[in-house]
Design an enzyme around this catalytic site. Structure first.
Site, PDB file in Angstrom:
ATOM      1  NE  ARG A 138      -2.267  -0.996   3.809  1.00 32.26           N
ATOM      2  CZ  ARG A 138      -1.693   0.006   4.510  1.00 32.26           C
ATOM      3  NH1 ARG A 138      -2.274   1.280   4.117  1.00 32.26           N
ATOM      4  NH2 ARG A 138      -1.175  -0.320   5.466  1.00 32.26           N
ATOM      5  CE  LYS A 177      -6.442  -3.981   4.087  1.00 30.24           C
ATOM      6  NZ  LYS A 177      -7.211  -4.762   5.062  1.00 30.24           N
ATOM      7  CG  HIS A 183      -7.624  -4.839   9.878  1.00 29.75           C
ATOM      8  ND1 HIS A 183      -6.034  -4.164  10.014  1.00 29.75           N
ATOM      9  CD2 HIS A 183      -7.665  -5.582   8.677  1.00 29.75           C
ATOM     10  CE1 HIS A 183      -5.451  -4.948   9.091  1.00 29.75           C
ATOM     11  NE2 HIS A 183      -6.246  -5.515   8.253  1.00 29.75           N
ATOM     12  CB  SER A 186      -0.731  -6.755   7.008  1.00 27.95           C
ATOM     13  OG  SER A 186       0.040  -7.715   5.802  1.00 27.95           O
ATOM     14  CE  LYS A 233      -6.573  -9.244   9.330  1.00 26.14           C
ATOM     15  NZ  LYS A 233      -4.944  -8.853   8.787  1.00 26.14           N
ATOM     16  CB  THR A 234      -4.664 -14.979   6.327  1.00 27.84           C
ATOM     17  OG1 THR A 234      -5.325 -13.702   6.029  1.00 27.84           O
ATOM     18  CG2 THR A 234      -4.900 -16.065   5.445  1.00 27.84           C
ATOM     19  CG  ASP A 246      -8.024  -7.935   5.820  1.00 26.22           C
ATOM     20  OD1 ASP A 246      -7.270  -8.113   6.706  1.00 26.22           O
ATOM     21  OD2 ASP A 246      -7.903  -7.474   4.668  1.00 26.22           O
ATOM     22  NE  ARG A 262      -0.460  -9.344   1.301  1.00 27.63           N
ATOM     23  CZ  ARG A 262      -1.056  -9.087   2.294  1.00 27.63           C
ATOM     24  NH1 ARG A 262      -2.125  -9.573   2.654  1.00 27.63           N
ATOM     25  NH2 ARG A 262      -0.383  -8.311   3.355  1.00 27.63           N
TER      26      ARG A 262
END
Length: 535
Positions: free
Chosen positions: A57, A199, A218, A236, A240-241, A255, A321
């Site tokens: 980002r 996002k 988030h 990130s 989380k994933t 996410d 990714r």
């Protein structure tokens, strides 16, 4: 087969001679991307693309239009940077002119949010077919019969080849992400990193939902066999994933979610996972999607002859990714939602090696750590970040939270109290020293999963706990066959005095960071770290 909305681009003031392709499905979009030279098919089926210099980002290139709608509702500052309506009007005119010159465009009409009464209609206009495939994968896909009459509430126009002029638009570089909540329009230019689109939708929902009393988060979320929902907050790279993709639990999403009175609902219809050094042993469910047609792999190295991918090669990006439909995960929720949560887990990747692998939090401590949002930025997630760095990101998602932090914090506090939710802090970061120390590694994922399972099935509540002398939360003394020294971060350090110095330094950073919230929280929250418990 295309499905063209009766509310066309002309109804939005967009005039173009481009060949506009509407609501294409996965296979046609993959064909378009390959035909256009945007990517190549790997041996086992995924589309492999490169995003160029932008592999994360562009956080410093995002702006929000400051006008009558947003003046008093947006928390202006270093994160939410203002743009004038006049600057946006000039940018919009140039974007529309650029659309008029394109030979082809791709349009996807989608939903942001899986709970029908709380979702938002989003139209995305792309110049790249793979971008259109990405956003169609990541958002919630309407049924085909819903598309003909689709009318967008918000529109995103993403033109990677557009080059912004700082003197003309008041921006910082040739890259720009401009959000206009009044016109309900988001313009993205000068970057091919697809994550900017997803996002942007997250930011929209983070702005809209609190006014309805809904908590945007988030986080990832999953459901246990007894119908118990767990929510995993984290930035990130914190897990989380990975941690939500558990074969023993049903995945809601990885996410972005909302917490309404009746459900935890996914904002998205897909997942966006880090690929670098992904292994079949540690993350089998996610690894399997790298061999599926319909997955998009960004900045993953591929052999030009054999078309074999190499997930260990970071030549193109540390932040490689993969995006894929959520139903590629075998145990995903068919409805993309679940009951309100029983457990909340705050994930952090502690670069200081100070925090324990798991701690139990009081509601006040949960509020404190939610507002603090401590973790480490992981290399490659944002431009210019080349090694782990300690950071505080309010609500575990400051770049995507337009409103004041207290708005989200108070919503969370109310919902924790209403549901009697148990709260945990889990460190997936480094142990035995700082992240920059030689020979120091991250917390073993098997240990993290074992501790999480004990927390979620309730057995951890029966363990013996000690009070951490630095942070005041409860830490288990022994859990199963896990090395007790791993549960106590001080014991894991060979140099105890250096650990004590580092811990005191980190506590000081927490206190200094939290000063910005003190006027908006109760004294019981404000004083969580003011008086550390004696050892």
């Amino acid at each position: 087969m295309q499905v063209i909305s009766s509310f066309g681009l002309g109804d939005q003031g967009i005039s173009t001679s481009a060949d506009v392709k509407w609501n294409l499905l996965t296979a046609p979009l993959v064909e378009e991307a390959v035909r256009n030279g945007e990517g190549v098919l790997a041996k086992d089926g995924p589309l492999v693309v490169e995003t160029g210099k932008h592999t994360g980002r562009s956080a410093k290139d995002k702006f929000i239009v400051r006008d009558g709608t947003t003046e008093d509702t947006v928390a202006w500052g270093d994160v939410n940077v203002p743009m004038t309506p006049a600057q946006f009007a000039t940018l919009k005119a140039d974007f529309f002119a650029a659309l008029g010159d394109k030979k082809q465009l791709y349009v996807a009409d989608l939903f942001g949010g899986s709970q029908p009464e709380h979702r938002v209609n989003v139209r995305v206009i792309n110049e790249f077919a793979w971008h259109n495939l990405f956003i169609r994968t990541l958002l919630v896909r309407p049924e085909r019969d819903e598309l003909a009459g689709f009318k967008p509430e918000y529109t995103i126009i993403d033109l990677p080849t557009f080059r912004a002029d700082p003197a003309k638009y008041g921006c910082r570089s040739e890259t720009i992400i401009a959000v206009n909540f009044t016109e309900k329009l988001i313009l993205i230019g000068g970057t091919a990193y697809a994550g900017e689109m997803k996002k942007s939708v997250f930011s929209i929902l983070n702005y809209l939902l609190p006014a309805k009393g809904i908590m945007p988060m988030h986080c990832s979320a999953n459901i246990g066999p007894n119908g118990d929902t767990a929510v995993f907050f984290g930035l990130s790279g914190t897990g989380k994933t990975t941690l939500s993709a558990d074969a023993s639990r049903t995945l809601i999403g990885d996410d972005e979610h909302g917490w309404s009175d009746t459900a935890v609902f996914n904002f998205e219809g897909g997942c966006y996972a880090k690929m670098i050094r992904l292994s079949a042993e540690a993350e089998p469910e996610i690894y399997a999607v790298t061999k599926r047609f319909g997955t998009v792999l960004e900045n993953v190295v591929i052999d030009p002859d054999t078309r074999e991918i190499d997930l260990d090669d970071a030549t193109l990006a540390e932040n490689s990714r993969g995006s894929y439909p959520i139903d590629f995960i075998p145990n995903a929720s068919a409805d993309n939602l679940g009951p309100v949560p029983k457990n909340i887990i705050f994930l952090t990747a502690d670069a200081y090696g100070v925090l324990p692998p798991i701690a139990r939090l009081t509601p006040d401590q949960a509020m404190y750590h939610f507002l603090s949002g401590y973790t480490a930025r992981v290399a490659g997630t944002e431009i210019g970040v080349t090694e782990p760095q300690a950071t505080f990101s309010t609500c575990f998602g400051a770049p995507f939270m337009p409103r004041r932090p207290s708005v989200y914090g108070n919503l969370l506090k109310e919902r924790i109290a209403k549901g009697g939710v148990k709260c945990w802090l889990v460190n997936t970061g480094w142990t035995g020293g700082k992240a920059t120390d030689p020979g120091i590694s991250r917390m073993p994922i098997k240990v993290t999963r074992a501790l999480l399972n004990a927390a979620l099935d309730g057995s951890l509540n029966n363990a013996e706990f000690r009070i951490d002398p630095n942070f005041g939360f409860e830490v288990p003394v022994a859990v199963g066959d896990i090395d007790p020294n791993m549960l106590d971060p001080r014991a894991a350090w060979s140099d105890k005095a250096r650990y004590d110095e580092t811990a005191a330094e980190l506590v000081g950073k927490f206190v200094a960071n939290f000063a910005q919230f003190e006027a908006d929280v109760d004294a019981s929250v404000r004083d969580v770290l003011k008086a550390p418990v004696a050892a």
